[in-house]
Scaffold this active site. Sequence first.
Site, PDB file in Angstrom:
ATOM      1  N   GLU A 293      39.723  39.823   2.299  1.00 24.57           N
ATOM      2  CA  GLU A 293      39.028  38.570   1.982  1.00 24.57           C
ATOM      3  C   GLU A 293      38.170  38.246   3.189  1.00 24.57           C
ATOM      4  O   GLU A 293      38.684  38.139   4.306  1.00 24.57           O
ATOM      5  CB  GLU A 293      40.020  37.451   1.676  1.00 24.57           C
ATOM      6  N   CYS A 327      36.428  29.645   5.639  1.00 19.97           N
ATOM      7  CA  CYS A 327      35.585  30.573   4.880  1.00 19.97           C
ATOM      8  C   CYS A 327      34.975  29.865   3.685  1.00 19.97           C
ATOM      9  O   CYS A 327      33.929  30.257   3.181  1.00 19.97           O
ATOM     10  CB  CYS A 327      36.414  31.759   4.433  1.00 19.97           C
TER      11      CYS A 327
HETATM   12  P1  NAD Z   1      37.187  38.486  12.769  1.00 23.21           P
HETATM   13  O1  NAD Z   1      36.661  39.438  11.759  1.00 23.21           O
HETATM   14  O2  NAD Z   1      36.510  38.379  14.049  1.00 23.21           O
HETATM   15  O3  NAD Z   1      38.720  38.848  13.110  1.00 23.21           O
HETATM   16  C1  NAD Z   1      39.683  38.980  12.101  1.00 23.21           C
HETATM   17  C2  NAD Z   1      40.780  39.915  12.584  1.00 23.21           C
HETATM   18  O4  NAD Z   1      40.229  41.215  12.731  1.00 23.21           O
HETATM   19  C3  NAD Z   1      41.332  39.536  13.954  1.00 23.21           C
HETATM   20  O5  NAD Z   1      42.717  39.780  13.995  1.00 23.21           O
HETATM   21  C4  NAD Z   1      40.597  40.476  14.887  1.00 23.21           C
HETATM   22  O6  NAD Z   1      41.269  40.727  16.084  1.00 23.21           O
HETATM   23  C5  NAD Z   1      40.506  41.719  14.023  1.00 23.21           C
HETATM   24  N1  NAD Z   1      39.440  42.658  14.395  1.00 23.21           N
HETATM   25  C6  NAD Z   1      38.301  42.408  15.071  1.00 23.21           C
HETATM   26  N2  NAD Z   1      37.596  43.547  15.214  1.00 23.21           N
HETATM   27  C7  NAD Z   1      38.299  44.524  14.606  1.00 23.21           C
HETATM   28  C8  NAD Z   1      38.088  45.920  14.414  1.00 23.21           C
HETATM   29  N3  NAD Z   1      37.013  46.540  14.864  1.00 23.21           N
HETATM   30  N4  NAD Z   1      39.022  46.612  13.713  1.00 23.21           N
HETATM   31  C9  NAD Z   1      40.110  46.011  13.232  1.00 23.21           C
HETATM   32  N5  NAD Z   1      40.370  44.681  13.395  1.00 23.21           N
HETATM   33  C10 NAD Z   1      39.477  43.956  14.065  1.00 23.21           C
HETATM   34  O7  NAD Z   1      37.304  37.070  12.033  1.00 23.21           O
HETATM   35  P2  NAD Z   1      37.762  35.673  12.634  1.00 23.21           P
HETATM   36  O8  NAD Z   1      36.705  35.168  13.545  1.00 23.21           O
HETATM   37  O9  NAD Z   1      39.145  35.742  13.135  1.00 23.21           O
HETATM   38  O10 NAD Z   1      37.784  34.782  11.306  1.00 23.21           O
HETATM   39  C11 NAD Z   1      36.632  34.264  10.739  1.00 23.21           C
HETATM   40  C12 NAD Z   1      36.119  35.086   9.602  1.00 23.21           C
HETATM   41  O11 NAD Z   1      37.146  35.250   8.636  1.00 23.21           O
HETATM   42  C13 NAD Z   1      34.970  34.424   8.881  1.00 23.21           C
HETATM   43  O12 NAD Z   1      34.014  35.380   8.527  1.00 23.21           O
HETATM   44  C14 NAD Z   1      35.630  33.836   7.648  1.00 23.21           C
HETATM   45  O13 NAD Z   1      34.753  33.622   6.569  1.00 23.21           O
HETATM   46  C15 NAD Z   1      36.662  34.855   7.351  1.00 23.21           C
HETATM   47  N6  NAD Z   1      37.756  34.313   6.555  1.00 23.21           N
HETATM   48  C16 NAD Z   1      37.788  34.601   5.239  1.00 23.21           C
HETATM   49  C17 NAD Z   1      38.783  34.070   4.436  1.00 23.21           C
HETATM   50  C18 NAD Z   1      38.837  34.380   2.954  1.00 23.21           C
HETATM   51  O14 NAD Z   1      39.858  34.103   2.333  1.00 23.21           O
HETATM   52  N7  NAD Z   1      37.786  34.920   2.368  1.00 23.21           N
HETATM   53  C19 NAD Z   1      39.745  33.247   5.001  1.00 23.21           C
HETATM   54  C20 NAD Z   1      39.692  32.985   6.369  1.00 23.21           C
HETATM   55  C21 NAD Z   1      38.686  33.528   7.143  1.00 23.21           C
END
Ligand code: NAD
Length: 574
Positions: A293, A327
């Site tokens: 998501e 989000c």
């Molecule tokens: P992010 O993508 O920066 O990080 C999410 C997770 O991924 C973290 O644990 C991070 O450490 C990890 N990560 C980062 N780089 C990675 C890589 N190369 N490989 C594997 N894992 C990696 O997101 P964020 O800033 O923590 O959260 C915000 C984002 O999440 C926004 O885009 C938001 O829209 C989305 N979000 C979506 C939903 C939904 O239900 N659609 C809900 C909450 C947040």
Amino acid sequence: MSNGAFSIPRPVNEPVLSYAPGTPARRALQSAYETLYQAHTAIPQFINGVEIFNGKKIPIRPPHDHQHTVGYWCEGDQSDVRAAIEGALEARSRWAAASWEQRAAIFLKAADLIAGPYRAQINAATMIGQSKNAIQAELDAACELVDFLRFNAYYMEQIYKEQPESTASIWNRMEYRPLEGFTFAITPFNFTAIAGNLPSCMALMGNVVVWKPSDKQALSAHYLMKVFRESGLPAGVINMVMGDPAETAKTVFGHPDFAGVHFTGSTQVFKDIWEAVGKHIHTYKTYPRIVGETGGKDFVIAHPTAQLKPLATALSRGAFEYQGQKCSAASRAYLPKSLWEEVKETLNRQIERMKMGSPADFGNFINAVIDRKAYNRITAYIERAKESTEAEIISGGAFGDAEGYFISPTVIQTTNPKYETLVKEIFGPVLTVYVYEDEKWDETLDLIDETSPYALTGAVFSQDRYAIEAATERLADAAGNLYINDKPSGAVVGQQPFGGGRASGTNDKAGSKLNLLRWTSPRTIKENFIPPTDFPYPFMEKGGREQVEEQVREAVHKLKDLGSDIVSRLSEKK
Ligand code: NAD
């Protein structure tokens, strides 16, 4: 071994506490906040039932007070990730074979611990670590998480009850096995509930999990792990690793027993994950499940018949609660010219009343954005809008990072329907408004559908049922969660299963049966009480004239045999 067809109590949504002045809940929360703020919490990784305090100690600083330290988390390396995978695989056979009611009991207990004795602590950790005000923390870390845990257990039982048809002397059964191997949960900073749900729902279905929380959510992640352990989670079932995200992913995706990833976060990271899994496809023993998501660019469209105050409130709450770091936050609004001036006035008056500062002061509606990187990204959009001839800042636009990463709620009006803040996910307290000519309702629906790559949430405001119907139809693929006369955020577990399509994710609807089904690999069992004893089928038998001819042939053969028998006996007598 249990002899009984147990059932999970039908859940109701956890009641939201108000934290109004004078309430015991407010006092408990303030006290937990103060204690945690002054404490120096050490956050270990948790691998195979053991707390690991090795590695670099990374300080945790509240986003609203970045000179203050509330503790540290211990950074792991790839040997920790490998140990977590091994621990998970070791735990798998017992956990997968455990009765489902034992698994359910652990997570139902976790729900009760969070709703009760841990409520203030987990809310305080979310307020301090993620800079959420009291009600945002309550809705997320307490209520939504408790709902996820209780509803998932209930849905699990419903899934298990779904059985195939049986016929005479045949009994067909379906068992919902966990995936073969280990699963991987990667969670975002912005919701403690998501951080708790992603690993726990996979474990509930019998899977073993390596979980990598966001380091920006370390404080509340620590409390989640504490609660899971206190609830009786056996060693190795959920392993929390905290290290470099890309390196962790590399180790996990290179392992032959990797069976599935449950991700919530940004779109680009998810695409990279998908690509990495694809690259290793020949390594795996099974086809891994990929559930993600991701981002959103959530819209509000108002018809000229929309009611003014509900619309303005949906914009102010929808766009600015938790600093727009949801989000589902409203981030683009399409408003008719006839309503715009009045909406603008009402919205601006509401924004003027929004106080900004630390969540410790319960009067603050707006707190800080999560970190410097987010602050720089969001303020760059605001700076460019200030310079642009196509955009005008009509509210907010101020920011400062002396104490915390504070950005005032900002409304941009643009004349360019493809202006960057109408297209890109900003993930901050910025709402962009595009004003359309009243008669261009249909064209505006097309515009919404075609402007952004995302399709997460959206809202339609109108008192005209034909207009609502037109928007519902035209925007069928533009949002996985559509709201009518309500803000596009605030989905409730069990009521509005959540998720979107296009660049917003695989739309597997967190908090529903659909999601849980992704973490099972069903096995069908057929049992035959009276199996057949010879191979021919009725279609092989003869019928009609063919059958009569066959019978005549057989009779002739028999007569011939009889004749030759008589002849040979007569000749013997002679
Ligand atoms: P992010 O993508 O920066 O990080 C999410 C997770 O991924 C973290 O644990 C991070 O450490 C990890 N990560 C980062 N780089 C990675 C890589 N190369 N490989 C594997 N894992 C990696 O997101 P964020 O800033 O923590 O959260 C915000 C984002 O999440 C926004 O885009 C938001 O829209 C989305 N979000 C979506 C939903 C939904 O239900 N659609 C809900 C909450 C947040």
